[in-house]
Design an enzyme around this catalytic site. Structure first.
Site, PDB file in Angstrom:
ATOM      1  N   ARG A 119     -11.668  15.807 -12.643  1.00  0.00           N
ATOM      2  CA  ARG A 119     -12.670  15.639 -11.572  1.00  0.00           C
ATOM      3  C   ARG A 119     -12.096  14.852 -10.407  1.00  0.00           C
ATOM      4  O   ARG A 119     -12.527  15.017  -9.259  1.00  0.00           O
ATOM      5  CB  ARG A 119     -13.921  14.957 -12.113  1.00  0.00           C
ATOM      6  CG  ARG A 119     -13.738  13.511 -12.529  1.00  0.00           C
ATOM      7  CD  ARG A 119     -14.989  12.964 -13.213  1.00  0.00           C
ATOM      8  NE  ARG A 119     -14.928  11.532 -13.464  1.00  0.00           N
ATOM      9  CZ  ARG A 119     -14.240  10.954 -14.435  1.00  0.00           C
ATOM     10  NH1 ARG A 119     -13.505  11.689 -15.249  1.00  0.00           N
ATOM     11  NH2 ARG A 119     -14.257   9.642 -14.607  1.00  0.00           N
ATOM     12  N   HIS A 120     -11.100  14.027 -10.680  1.00  0.00           N
ATOM     13  CA  HIS A 120     -10.487  13.242  -9.595  1.00  0.00           C
ATOM     14  C   HIS A 120      -9.653  14.126  -8.679  1.00  0.00           C
ATOM     15  O   HIS A 120      -9.534  13.858  -7.486  1.00  0.00           O
ATOM     16  CB  HIS A 120      -9.637  12.109 -10.174  1.00  0.00           C
ATOM     17  CG  HIS A 120     -10.432  11.207 -11.073  1.00  0.00           C
ATOM     18  ND1 HIS A 120     -11.486  10.464 -10.612  1.00  0.00           N
ATOM     19  CD2 HIS A 120     -10.341  10.973 -12.403  1.00  0.00           C
ATOM     20  CE1 HIS A 120     -12.019   9.786 -11.624  1.00  0.00           C
ATOM     21  NE2 HIS A 120     -11.346  10.084 -12.720  1.00  0.00           N
TER      22      HIS A 120
ATOM     23  N   ARG B 266      -0.542 -13.106   2.948  1.00  0.00           N
ATOM     24  CA  ARG B 266      -1.145 -14.430   3.143  1.00  0.00           C
ATOM     25  C   ARG B 266      -2.255 -14.718   2.139  1.00  0.00           C
ATOM     26  O   ARG B 266      -2.822 -15.810   2.168  1.00  0.00           O
ATOM     27  CB  ARG B 266      -1.720 -14.525   4.566  1.00  0.00           C
ATOM     28  CG  ARG B 266      -0.645 -14.610   5.637  1.00  0.00           C
ATOM     29  CD  ARG B 266      -1.269 -14.669   7.031  1.00  0.00           C
ATOM     30  NE  ARG B 266      -0.235 -14.876   8.049  1.00  0.00           N
ATOM     31  CZ  ARG B 266      -0.395 -14.563   9.336  1.00  0.00           C
ATOM     32  NH1 ARG B 266      -1.527 -14.017   9.762  1.00  0.00           N
ATOM     33  NH2 ARG B 266       0.577 -14.792  10.188  1.00  0.00           N
TER      34      ARG B 266
ATOM     35  N   GLY C 298      -0.608  -9.509   6.739  1.00  0.00           N
ATOM     36  CA  GLY C 298      -1.227 -10.770   6.326  1.00  0.00           C
ATOM     37  C   GLY C 298      -2.273 -10.573   5.244  1.00  0.00           C
ATOM     38  O   GLY C 298      -2.285 -11.266   4.228  1.00  0.00           O
ATOM     39  N   THR C 299      -3.156  -9.596   5.458  1.00  0.00           N
ATOM     40  CA  THR C 299      -4.229  -9.319   4.492  1.00  0.00           C
ATOM     41  C   THR C 299      -4.042  -8.013   3.730  1.00  0.00           C
ATOM     42  O   THR C 299      -4.749  -7.769   2.752  1.00  0.00           O
ATOM     43  CB  THR C 299      -5.568  -9.194   5.235  1.00  0.00           C
ATOM     44  OG1 THR C 299      -5.429  -8.125   6.193  1.00  0.00           O
ATOM     45  CG2 THR C 299      -5.937 -10.488   5.955  1.00  0.00           C
ATOM     46  N   GLY C 300      -3.181  -7.141   4.220  1.00  0.00           N
ATOM     47  CA  GLY C 300      -3.052  -5.778   3.689  1.00  0.00           C
ATOM     48  C   GLY C 300      -4.008  -4.804   4.365  1.00  0.00           C
ATOM     49  O   GLY C 300      -3.863  -3.589   4.229  1.00  0.00           O
TER      50      GLY C 300
ATOM     51  N   HIS D 272       5.581  -9.475  10.282  1.00  0.00           N
ATOM     52  CA  HIS D 272       6.084 -10.836  10.037  1.00  0.00           C
ATOM     53  C   HIS D 272       5.250 -11.560   8.983  1.00  0.00           C
ATOM     54  O   HIS D 272       5.783 -12.316   8.180  1.00  0.00           O
ATOM     55  CB  HIS D 272       6.076 -11.627  11.352  1.00  0.00           C
ATOM     56  CG  HIS D 272       4.725 -11.650  12.001  1.00  0.00           C
ATOM     57  ND1 HIS D 272       4.177 -10.519  12.582  1.00  0.00           N
ATOM     58  CD2 HIS D 272       3.785 -12.627  12.121  1.00  0.00           C
ATOM     59  CE1 HIS D 272       2.966 -10.807  13.051  1.00  0.00           C
ATOM     60  NE2 HIS D 272       2.706 -12.080  12.777  1.00  0.00           N
TER      61      HIS D 272
ATOM     62  N   ARG E 215     -11.846  15.538  -6.000  1.00  0.00           N
ATOM     63  CA  ARG E 215     -12.181  14.544  -4.969  1.00  0.00           C
ATOM     64  C   ARG E 215     -10.994  14.268  -4.046  1.00  0.00           C
ATOM     65  O   ARG E 215     -11.154  14.123  -2.827  1.00  0.00           O
ATOM     66  CB  ARG E 215     -12.664  13.259  -5.654  1.00  0.00           C
ATOM     67  CG  ARG E 215     -13.975  13.500  -6.385  1.00  0.00           C
ATOM     68  CD  ARG E 215     -14.285  12.482  -7.429  1.00  0.00           C
ATOM     69  NE  ARG E 215     -15.499  12.852  -8.154  1.00  0.00           N
ATOM     70  CZ  ARG E 215     -15.899  12.283  -9.272  1.00  0.00           C
ATOM     71  NH1 ARG E 215     -15.187  11.305  -9.819  1.00  0.00           N
ATOM     72  NH2 ARG E 215     -17.005  12.680  -9.872  1.00  0.00           N
TER      73      ARG E 215
HETATM   74  C1  RB5 Z   1      -0.869 -10.864  11.831  1.00  0.00           C
HETATM   75  O1  RB5 Z   1      -1.162 -12.130  12.286  1.00  0.00           O
HETATM   76  C2  RB5 Z   1      -2.038 -10.305  11.007  1.00  0.00           C
HETATM   77  O2  RB5 Z   1      -3.136 -10.083  11.846  1.00  0.00           O
HETATM   78  C3  RB5 Z   1      -1.635  -9.042  10.285  1.00  0.00           C
HETATM   79  O3  RB5 Z   1      -0.550  -9.303   9.473  1.00  0.00           O
HETATM   80  C4  RB5 Z   1      -2.646  -8.419   9.347  1.00  0.00           C
HETATM   81  O4  RB5 Z   1      -3.214  -9.357   8.489  1.00  0.00           O
HETATM   82  C5  RB5 Z   1      -3.619  -7.491   9.910  1.00  0.00           C
HETATM   83  O5  RB5 Z   1      -4.412  -6.871   9.185  1.00  0.00           O
END
Ligand code: RB5
Length: 160
Positions: free
Chosen positions: A138-139, A115, A72-74, A15, A142
């Site tokens: 070289r990659h 986010r 949210g953060t990846g 979400h 690895r």
């Molecule tokens: C959801 O709230 C958040 O925790 C999720 O999207 C994510 O950022 C987790 O790494």
């Protein structure tokens, strides 16, 4: 290395990544990419590992497909996707990491934070990733060592 550039994408998000995933989906479809979107499709709260798993198990990286995962953060989707053998998921946070994830790591899944990244910037990073090519040499050695780390996980999966 001159492999054909990717034309098929598998996308997924939770979400918190939905708005960015849908923005990327619309723009990349307009640009001619063939897209499989595994969801989520509504703002209802869901668990990001479920969508990382859907993308990882739907993806055929050997045929040049690329995955795009957004939470949210990846970070969460990246941790989860990298549990799957053959998946090299990279958290992208700049134009340079977009290029190097492909050139040096032969990453096959892009992870982005809905986010924490403006949508147009994220789109630009995805475009750079999709136009960059693995440099081999070289990659390759690895990346082969990364693949060798998959082996115990495969063995455990096949014996259960
Ligand atoms: C959801 O709230 C958040 O925790 C999720 O999207 C994510 O950022 C987790 O790494």
């Amino acid at each position: 290395m001159n492999e054909p550039l990717p034309t098929r994408l598998v996308m997924g998000s939770d979400h918190a990544g939905l708005a960015l995933k849908d923005f990327l989906h619309a723009n990349l479809a307009d640009a001619g990419y063939q897209i499989t979107d595994v969801g989520t499709h509504s703002p209802e709260s869901v668990d990001y590992p479920d969508y990382a798993a859907k993308v990882a198990t739907s993806l055929h990286p050997e045929s040049g497909e690329v995955g795009i995962l957004v939470c949210g953060t990846g970070i969460g989707v990246c941790i989860a996707a990298n549990k799957f053998p053959g998946i090299r998921a990279a958290l992208i946070y700049s134009e340079e990491t977009a290029r190097l994830a492909r050139q040096h790591n032969d990453a096959n899944v892009i992870c982005l934070g809905g986010r924490v990244v403006p949508p147009n910037e994220a789109l630009q990073w995805v475009r750079i990733f999709l136009k960059s090519q693995f440099e081999g040499g070289r990659h390759q050695r690895r990346v082969d060592k990364i693949s060798a780390l998959d082996t115990p996980a495969r063995a455990a999966t096949s014996s259960s």
